[in-house]
Design an enzyme around this catalytic site. Structure first.
Site, PDB file in Angstrom:
ATOM      1  CG  ASN A   9      -1.674   1.239   1.450  1.00  0.00           C
ATOM      2  OD1 ASN A   9      -1.733   2.085   0.559  1.00  0.00           O
ATOM      3  ND2 ASN A   9      -2.286   1.388   2.620  1.00  0.00           N
ATOM      4  CE  LYS A  11      -0.071   3.258   4.765  1.00  0.00           C
ATOM      5  NZ  LYS A  11       0.053   3.326   6.227  1.00  0.00           N
ATOM      6  CG  HIS A  90      -5.688   1.914   5.288  1.00  0.00           C
ATOM      7  ND1 HIS A  90      -5.241   2.874   6.173  1.00  0.00           N
ATOM      8  CD2 HIS A  90      -4.683   1.018   5.159  1.00  0.00           C
ATOM      9  CE1 HIS A  90      -4.008   2.564   6.545  1.00  0.00           C
ATOM     10  NE2 HIS A  90      -3.648   1.438   5.951  1.00  0.00           N
ATOM     11  CD  GLU A  92      -2.681   5.534   6.858  1.00  0.00           C
ATOM     12  OE1 GLU A  92      -2.643   5.596   5.625  1.00  0.00           O
ATOM     13  OE2 GLU A  92      -1.759   5.019   7.536  1.00  0.00           O
ATOM     14  CD  GLU A 158      -3.486  -2.710   7.307  1.00  0.00           C
ATOM     15  OE1 GLU A 158      -2.358  -2.905   6.851  1.00  0.00           O
ATOM     16  OE2 GLU A 158      -4.135  -1.680   7.077  1.00  0.00           O
ATOM     17  N   GLY A 164       2.591   1.785  11.017  1.00  0.00           N
ATOM     18  CA  GLY A 164       3.604   2.844  10.964  1.00  0.00           C
ATOM     19  C   GLY A 164       4.333   3.081  12.275  1.00  0.00           C
ATOM     20  CB  SER A 194       5.102  -2.358  12.088  1.00  0.00           C
ATOM     21  OG  SER A 194       4.735  -1.052  12.477  1.00  0.00           O
TER      22      SER A 194
HETATM   23  P1  PGA Z   1       2.935   0.093   7.666  1.00  0.00           P
HETATM   24  O1  PGA Z   1       1.453   0.367   7.086  1.00  0.00           O
HETATM   25  O2  PGA Z   1       3.417  -1.177   7.038  1.00  0.00           O
HETATM   26  O3  PGA Z   1       3.721   1.296   7.271  1.00  0.00           O
HETATM   27  O4  PGA Z   1       2.783  -0.053   9.157  1.00  0.00           O
HETATM   28  C1  PGA Z   1       0.574  -0.688   6.886  1.00  0.00           C
HETATM   29  C2  PGA Z   1      -0.711  -0.181   6.301  1.00  0.00           C
HETATM   30  O5  PGA Z   1      -1.109   0.956   6.624  1.00  0.00           O
HETATM   31  O6  PGA Z   1      -1.375  -0.886   5.515  1.00  0.00           O
END
Ligand code: PGA
Length: 233
Positions: A9, A11, A90, A92, A158, A164, A194
Site C-alpha cells: 500500500n 499510500k 483502511h 487512515e 491491521e 507505521g 509494521s
Molecule cells: P505500515 O502500514 O506497514 O507502514 O505499518 C501498513 C498499512 O497501513 O497498511
C-alpha cells in the site's frame, strides 16, 4: 510454504518512474506468491504494462456509482484501468475521512459489482486493545463492514496501533485474531502493520495468515523484493 498474497500500500507516495523501477525488477522475480501494488490513483493506468506476476489495486473507491461527486473515483473507473483490487476501510480512511463500517461495506459491494476484489481492512485501536475489546471490535467490523452477499474478497487485519509504529503484535496475538476471523468468514486474511523484511517471513508462517499488507516497507524496492522472497524457499 503455500502461496501467499503480498500487497504493498503505497499510500500518497510514488511516481511513474518509481513504479517503472519496480516493474523492471519484479519482471525478473520468480515467485509462487501473488504480488499486488496499490499505488495512488494517478498510476493505475500503468497496470496495462505491469509484469505478469504483478497486479495493481487502488487504495479506495467512491461510495457512489457516478455523478456529481467532485474528486471521487468510482469502482468502474478503477476497473477500467485494469486494476484488479481495491483497499476499502483502511484505518487512515476511517480516521481522516470519517468512514464508517456501513460506508466500507457499501464500497466493498460497489467494488465487487464492478469486478474488483475488495481488500477490507479491520483492526482495533490501542484503546480497544487495552480495554480487552479486540475481538468485540473485530466481530462488529466484520458484521458491518463485510456485505453478506460478498464472495470474492480479502480481509486485512491491521491493528491500528501497529500501523507505521514499528510495534507488532506477538505471533500468538496474530494467530489468535486470524483464527478468530477465519472461523467467521471464508476469505484470505492478510496481516498488516509494521511488516518489514525482517519480520515478514515469520509473520507469514503463522497459522491462518494468508499474506501481508505492507505500507512503509513496500516503498523500498529491495525490502519489498526480500519480503516476496521470504516465503519462496
Ligand atoms: P505500515 O502500514 O506497514 O507502514 O505499518 C501498513 C498499512 O497501513 O497498511
Amino acid at each position: 510454504m503455500q502461496m501467499k498474497i503480498i500487497a504493498g500500500n503505497w499510500k500518497m507516495n510514488g511516481s511513474v518512474s518509481m513504479l517503472q523501477k519496480f516493474y523492471e525488477k519484479l519482471a525478473d522475480v520468480k515467485t509462487n506468491n501473488k504480488i499486488i501494488i496499490c499505488p495512488p490513483f494517478t498510476l493505475l493506468n500503468m497496470g496495462t504494462n505491469s509484469p505478469k506476476n504483478l497486479d495493481l489495486g487502488a487504495q479506495d473507491c467512491s461510495i457512489n456509482e457516478n455523478g456529481a461527486f467532485t474528486g471521487d473515483i468510482s469502482a468502474a473507473m478503477i476497473a477500467e484501468t485494469g486494476a484488479k483490487y481495491v483497499i476499502v476501510g483502511h484505518s487512515e480512511r476511517r480516521i481522516y475521512h470519517n468512514e464508517t463500517n456501513e460506508m466500507v461495506a457499501k464500497k466493498a459491494s460497489i467494488a465487487a459489482a464492478n469486478g474488483l476484489i475488495p481488500i477490507i481492512c479491520i483492526g482495533e485501536t490501542a484503546d480497544d486493545k487495552k480495554a480487552g475489546r479486540t475481538l468485540d471490535v473485530i466481530n462488529a467490523q466484520i458484521k458491518t463492514s463485510v456485505p453478506a452477499e460478498l464472495s470474492d474478497f480479502i480481509i486485512a487485519y491491521e491493528p491500528v496501533w501497529a500501523i507505521g509504529t514499528g510495534i507488532i503484535p506477538t505471533s500468538e496475538e496474530i494467530e489468535s485474531v486470524h483464527t478468530h476471523i477465519a472461523a467467521l468468514i471464508p476469505a484470505p486474511i492478510l496481516y498488516g502493520g509494521s511488516v518489514n523484511s525482517n519480520n515478514a517471513g515469520q509473520i507469514m508462517s503463522i497459522k491462518n495468515v494468508s499474506g501481508v499488507l505492507i505500507g512503509g516497507a513496500s516503498l523500498k524496492l529491495d525490502d519489498f523484493l526480500s519480503i516476496i522472497k521470504s516465503t519462496d524457499n
